[in-house]
Design an enzyme around this catalytic site. Sequence first.
Site, PDB file in Angstrom:
ATOM      1  N   ASN A 388       1.094  -1.077   0.032  1.00  0.00           N
ATOM      2  CA  ASN A 388      -0.421   0.017  -0.279  1.00  0.00           C
ATOM      3  C   ASN A 388       0.592   1.086  -0.187  1.00  0.00           C
ATOM      4  O   ASN A 388       1.024   1.930  -1.403  1.00  0.00           O
ATOM      5  CB  ASN A 388      -0.699  -0.153   0.934  1.00  0.00           C
ATOM      6  CG  ASN A 388      -1.777   1.461   1.500  1.00  0.00           C
ATOM      7  OD1 ASN A 388      -1.772   1.994   0.686  1.00  0.00           O
ATOM      8  ND2 ASN A 388      -3.132   0.954   2.265  1.00  0.00           N
ATOM      9  N   ASP A 389       1.626   1.946   0.922  1.00  0.00           N
ATOM     10  CA  ASP A 389       2.398   2.747   1.062  1.00  0.00           C
ATOM     11  C   ASP A 389       3.246   3.075   0.209  1.00  0.00           C
ATOM     12  O   ASP A 389       3.777   3.645  -0.118  1.00  0.00           O
ATOM     13  CB  ASP A 389       2.905   3.200   3.009  1.00  0.00           C
ATOM     14  CG  ASP A 389       1.733   3.148   3.721  1.00  0.00           C
ATOM     15  OD1 ASP A 389       0.141   4.058   3.337  1.00  0.00           O
ATOM     16  OD2 ASP A 389       1.618   2.525   4.497  1.00  0.00           O
ATOM     17  N   VAL A 390       4.353   1.979   0.000  1.00  0.00           N
ATOM     18  CA  VAL A 390       4.972   1.764  -0.765  1.00  0.00           C
ATOM     19  C   VAL A 390       4.857   2.122  -2.388  1.00  0.00           C
ATOM     20  O   VAL A 390       6.013   1.686  -3.239  1.00  0.00           O
ATOM     21  CB  VAL A 390       6.449   0.178  -1.095  1.00  0.00           C
ATOM     22  CG1 VAL A 390       6.537   0.840   0.864  1.00  0.00           C
ATOM     23  CG2 VAL A 390       5.311  -0.502  -1.333  1.00  0.00           C
ATOM     24  N   VAL A 391       3.624   2.052  -3.249  1.00  0.00           N
ATOM     25  CA  VAL A 391       2.838   2.050  -4.115  1.00  0.00           C
ATOM     26  C   VAL A 391       2.515   3.334  -4.077  1.00  0.00           C
ATOM     27  O   VAL A 391       1.466   3.587  -5.297  1.00  0.00           O
ATOM     28  CB  VAL A 391       2.415   1.696  -4.875  1.00  0.00           C
ATOM     29  CG1 VAL A 391       3.217  -0.018  -4.875  1.00  0.00           C
ATOM     30  CG2 VAL A 391       1.343   0.770  -3.810  1.00  0.00           C
ATOM     31  N   ALA A 429       0.551   4.013   7.379  1.00  0.00           N
ATOM     32  CA  ALA A 429       0.577   5.199   7.986  1.00  0.00           C
ATOM     33  C   ALA A 429      -1.503   5.526   7.703  1.00  0.00           C
ATOM     34  O   ALA A 429      -0.750   7.017   8.238  1.00  0.00           O
ATOM     35  CB  ALA A 429       1.230   5.692   6.909  1.00  0.00           C
TER      36      ALA A 429
END
Lengths: 462, 95
Positions: A388-391, A429
């Site tokens: 999720n956050d890393v994309v 996050a």
Amino acid sequence: MSREVVSQISYLAASVLFIFGLRGLTKPDKARRGMLLAAVGMLVAIIGTLVKTEVVSYGWILVGLVLGSLIGYPLGMWVPMTAMPQRIAFSHMFGALAATLVGVSEYFTDLSNGETIGIPKMSALAFEVLFGALTVTGSFVAFGKLAEFLPGRPITYKNQNAINLGLAAVAAGLFAYVVFNPEASWAFYLMLALATLIGLFLVLPIGGADMPVVISLMNSYAGLAASATGFAIGNEVLIIAGALDGASGFILSIVMSRAMNRSFTNVLFGAFGSAPTASTRTSEGLVAAPISAEDAALQLAHARSVIVVPGYGMAVAQAQHQIRELAELIEKNGGEVRYAIHPVAGRMPGHMNVLLAEANVPYDRLYEMDEINDRFEEADVALVIGANDVVNPAARTDPGSPIYGMPILNADKAKRVIVLKRSMATGFAGIENDLFYAENSSLLFGDAKDSLQKLIGEIKTA
Amino acid sequence: MAFADVYVFVLAAFVGYQIITRVPALLHTPLMAATNAISGISLVGSLVAAGSDRNTLSTVLGVIAVTCAMANVVGGFLITDRMLSMFRRAEKKQN
């Protein structure tokens, strides 16, 4: 040749073999042989120690060695790869405990023999015990959070940074005092007790997503404590091995912090994610396009180039084997499948690579972020699984976002993006992800493993 | 403690830095498991504490330390090898 010379030679050999061993890890093909050398080095060092003249009784030593082997075997052979982060955190605890106990034993023995401990040796002993003890409890908390018997969310309390700084200041004061007054054993043991508290209070406020940094840092501390042991008892192989470990942990924590766009201090004192502070964009008015397994399978079956972006959600769903199976089907249809691995995918450095390797994904299909980020534009499909956050493109575009500036995988630049998602919940996050609402992306809802199985079934029958 | 030991530490840290920065992210987990195993070298201290009949406390702490360190050595090298054995190249390379 005297026994002392024999053990010195064995330590020199061990030091060299350790360095060769670690050097082997720079190449996947040579890594196993390298580690074999390091293991031989360890054996040589153990034998070299057992022949020392100081060592007079072997009974208790044997008990320790056998007991340790009995504990070590299951830790080595039975722990599943998904549990690797907590297992490593657990081992840091053991390593630091061993260093601390040797320090206490050395201090106690010197004192009860009425020897005067010089300032250099006392500094080394105090450092060893201070860092060792805080690593024991710090690693224990990290272990607890990763194994989920402690809550993964940050545990915060009033004035936590003030309390921690106060504790650290008192411990530092005791450190200085005991260095100049080595016979003041109360100060030594009080410092030891405070260090265990510092370890607890340091890691409790750190959230589960930040554990990669914590584990790396604990790795470094355990190494430094071992090095300090070497200084205290005048043993060079300990100094060298400790320095190697310390350097390794230090580098890994920097790599991890950088991948999360956070500074050390921010990870340690920030209590990330305790409250959603920055007001970010909401999903209001945005519509995510769902996709059926059938349509998604069709796109994948005809894709010439697919990049898989696995995240921690994939590991939780235990879907590694299904990914590999799906990849094989796509390859059979003439497509190419590559994997884009974000440095903080998983719960410790490199965790995702191990999980995929275990599922028989060849390692030359696993690409680091910098290697593959320019390739997304050519990719027909980016398949995002449990990441999720890393994309999240907000890291590139939205200065108001808490993750702004974090290096991300450019999955949004692929021609089509298929996101496997359980629900519309936000990532660690707690931030909305623009990728899900982008025009070129569609969402396949459901458990990652189930969804992948459906995709596999669809492609097979197509 | 001799000052030469400081040289040893600094040079070893330097060598460590040079080598570790060349370890690919692919192998970072095995790297950590490996350094964990190597940290079991504190055995050289704990074996002496456990076996030199200095005093009871020293022996007790020494035996616990030997147990912990040995667990790291055995478990660490085994799990590192287990992980590394899983890393394989693609069998047929299609260009």
